[in-house]
Design an enzyme around this catalytic site. Sequence first.
Site, PDB file in Angstrom:
ATOM      1  N   GLU A 150      23.482  26.807  29.425  1.00  0.00           N
ATOM      2  CA  GLU A 150      22.308  26.749  30.304  1.00  0.00           C
ATOM      3  C   GLU A 150      21.030  27.348  29.690  1.00  0.00           C
ATOM      4  OE1 GLU A 150      25.234  26.611  31.829  1.00  0.00           O
ATOM      5  OE2 GLU A 150      25.015  25.577  33.754  1.00  0.00           O
ATOM      6  N   HIS A 157      18.120  25.410  31.556  1.00  0.00           N
ATOM      7  CA  HIS A 157      17.281  25.474  32.764  1.00  0.00           C
ATOM      8  C   HIS A 157      15.923  24.812  32.537  1.00  0.00           C
ATOM      9  CE1 HIS A 157      20.143  27.442  35.156  1.00  0.00           C
ATOM     10  NE2 HIS A 157      20.139  28.567  34.491  1.00  0.00           N
ATOM     11  N   ARG A 166      31.785  30.023  28.498  1.00  0.00           N
ATOM     12  CA  ARG A 166      31.074  28.850  29.060  1.00  0.00           C
ATOM     13  C   ARG A 166      30.253  28.229  27.944  1.00  0.00           C
ATOM     14  NH1 ARG A 166      30.282  26.497  33.918  1.00  0.00           N
ATOM     15  NH2 ARG A 166      28.223  25.741  34.499  1.00  0.00           N
ATOM     16  N   TYR A 172      20.673  30.328  28.142  1.00  0.00           N
ATOM     17  CA  TYR A 172      20.556  31.794  28.111  1.00  0.00           C
ATOM     18  C   TYR A 172      20.747  32.307  26.668  1.00  0.00           C
ATOM     19  CZ  TYR A 172      20.713  31.609  33.217  1.00  0.00           C
ATOM     20  OH  TYR A 172      20.427  31.352  34.525  1.00  0.00           O
ATOM     21  N   GLN A 207      18.749  23.616  49.262  1.00  0.00           N
ATOM     22  CA  GLN A 207      17.725  24.230  50.104  1.00  0.00           C
ATOM     23  C   GLN A 207      17.977  25.689  50.473  1.00  0.00           C
ATOM     24  OE1 GLN A 207      16.977  20.433  52.619  1.00  0.00           O
ATOM     25  NE2 GLN A 207      15.710  22.025  53.498  1.00  0.00           N
TER      26      GLN A 207
END
Length: 677
Positions: A169, A257, A219, A171, A344
Amino acid sequence: MTENPHFPLMLAPLKLRHNELKNRVIMGAMHTRLENAPDGAKRLSKFYAERAKGGVGLIITGGYAPNVAGHLEMNGPLLNERAQIKDHQIVTNAVHEAGGKIFLQILHAGRYGGTLKTVAPSAIRAPISPLTPKALEPAQVEQTIADFSTCAQLANEAGYDGVEIMGSEGYLINQFTAARTNQRDDKWGGSVENRHRFPLAIVRTIRAETPDEFIIMYRISSLELVEDGATANDIISLAKDIEQAGADILSTGIGWHEARIPTIAYMVPRGTWSFAAKRIKEAVNIPVVVSNRLNTPETVEKVLRDGHGDLAYLARPLLADPDFVNKAAAGERDQINICIACNQACLDYIFKAKAATCLVNPRAGHEADLQITAAEQPKRIAVIGGGAAGMAAASIAGARGHSVTLFEANDELGGQLQLARKVPRKDEFDETLRYFKNQLDTHNVDIKTGVAASVQMIMDENFDEIIIATGVSPRQIEMDGIDHASVVSYPQILSGEKICGNNVAIIGAGGIGFDVADFLSALESDDRTPQAFLKDWGVDQGLEVKGGLSPQGPSLEQSPRQITLLQRTSGKPGRSLGFTTGWALKKALKRRGVNILTGVTYERISDEGLHIVMDGEQSIIAADTIVICAGQESRTSLHEELSMAGVSTHIIGGAAKAGELDALRAISQGYNMALSL
Ligand code: NAP
Ligand code: SF4
C-alpha cells in the site's frame, strides 16, 4: 473434520506453523480510531471479541507503528515499550476467550506519515502528502529494523498469536522496494536486490528474535498501480525471498494509497483483484491470502475454488456483520448484512478523524455501549415509512420483542434505497434491502406495503409508540419554464418512468446529481465484469509494465449522451461526495466526457433548452431533457396532522431533516430510536 456443505473451501481449517486456523476468513487490518480513544482497549476488546465469537478464523489489528517516526499521525497507535502491553492484553485475552486468534499489524508509514518526524528511504514527497520526509541515515535504517523486531517481541509478550508486517500500500517497506521512492546509492537502494534487503532483514530479525510458535505474516504488494512500481518478476522474487527469510504466510495488498485507480470502492466489481494473488500463490509454498472486494461468502468461495489463494482477507465485511462466518456456516447466508463498499462510515470517518463504524451496521465500534436487549415492557409500535430509517427502526424494535407494524405507501419497501440501487455500480444496495426484509420477517414485523397510513388509521389502532419515517420528496424549484415537457425529476429517471434524450442538463451537482450523471453516461451495454473494469481503468494484468499501469492508460468510454452537470456555487464540484470514493466517480465521469459547470445562474427553460448565465455571459444548453437534482424536502404532513390531533410521535430520517440526508444517518437514527423504546 466434516466438510461444511455450504462453503466448504472457505470454512476448511488451515495448519499454520504449530497452530491451526479454524477457517480461511481473516478479518483484515483496519484502523478504527478506537486504538487511542479513551477507554479504547475496552471498546476494542469488545469489538474484536464479537468478531471472534462470530467465527472468523483470524483477526489482524489496525496498524501500530514500531517507532514515532513511523506514525501515520500525531499520537497514532504505537507499540514500542513494555508499558503499553497492558492495554493490548485486554484485547488479546478477550479474543482468545472468545475462541479466536489475533495478530498485531506493524505499520511504519514512511512518507505517508503525518508528523514532522516523517522519514523515508529518500527525501521524496508523496503526491498525497504535504510533508517531505527526511531520508533515513544508514544507522537509522538498521535501527528501524530493530524497532520492527522489538514491536514484534512486545506483541508476543502481549499475547498476540503473530504479527502482520505491512509491506504494501505504499508504506515505508514498500517505499524501500520501489525504485520510484528509493533513490539511495547505499546497500539499501539501487538494484532490486538492494531494495529488497530492508523487508528481508525485518523478517529475518523477527524470526530470529521471537519464539518458534510465533507466526509471521508479511503483506506483500501484489500490484502497485503506480508508475515505476514493481513488475511481476520483482514481486515473485520478493515473495520467494520473504518465504525463505522465515514468513509463514503472505497476505497480498493492492495499489498504493497514491494510486489513481479505485481498489475497494463500490465501483470495483467483487473479486476483481484475486488474479494478483494467484501469481504469488504459484511461486511460493506458504499460504497466500487474497484481498479487496471480497464481500460475500460466494465471492470468497469462488476465489479459493479458482485457486487464486488459500485464505481471504475481509475487513469492512466484518464491520458490517460480525457473524459473517457463523451465518455462512449455518446456511443462513440470507441473514448476513453485506458490506456495500460505500466507505461512508468506515474509511471516510477515519479521514474525518472520527471512529469507524458502518453504514449498514451502526453498532460497529459501539459494541460496548449499544446492546440490543429485550424490551422491559413490550409495546405495540407503528413505524410509518419503509425506507432505510423505517426498516432499521422496525427490525430493531422487533428484535427487542416489541410488536411492530410497518406501513409503506409504495408497493415495495426501500424508499430512497430503491432509487440508489439503480445507479450503475450501487446495486450492492440490493443486499441491504434483502437483509432488512429478512430481519423484518425474522422479528415478526407486520409489513403493510401499499398502505398510506392516515391519522384515523393510526388513532384507531391505539399504538403505544408511533415512529414517523416518511422520508423526503425531491425539492421543486422555481424558474421560468419549469413546467416545460423537457423537465423531469431524478426519481422519474432512476425509476425508469421517464427516458432521457441525447442532450441532458442536470440541475444540481450534489451526490444525487453525480449519481444521475453516472446513470445516464453509462453505456447500455455496460460490462460490469472485473475484466471490463481492469480494461477501463488501464490495468495491465500481466504486470509486464512496472506498477501494472497499461501504456494505453484508462480507456475513453464516451457517454451515449451529451451531459452537462451544473451547480450555482462556484466552488469545486462534488464536495459532498465521499472522500474516498468521490474522486473515482469524478474521474469516471470525466473519462466519459460529462461536462461540469460551476458558478451558474439559471435563467429559464424554453424549447431551445436551459438558459444560463456564467461569468456574465448568457448561453443556452440545448438540452432535450433537464433533470432536477436540487436536493430534497422532508415529508412531514402526517407528523403535523398527528400532532394537531394531539398524538405524540417520534420523527426520524429524512422526515426529520432532509439536508444532507443519506442512508448512513437514516439507518443509525432508526436503530437508535428502536433501542430507546
Ligand atoms: P445535495 O447534495 O444537497 O445537492 C443538491 C444540490 O442542488 C445542491 O448542491 C445545490 O447546489 C443544488 N440546489 C439546491 N437548491 C437548489 C435550487 N433551489 N435551485 C437549484 N439548485 C439547487 O442533495 P442530493 O444530491 O439530493 O443528495 C442528498 C444527500 O445524499 C446528500 O447528503 C448527499 O451527500 C447524499 N448522497 C451522496 C452520494 C455520494 O456520495 N455518492 C450519492 C447520493 C446522495 P448549488 O446551490 O450549488 O446549485
Ligand atoms: Fe462497508 Fe460501507 Fe459499512 Fe464501510 S460503511 S463497512 S464500506 S457498508
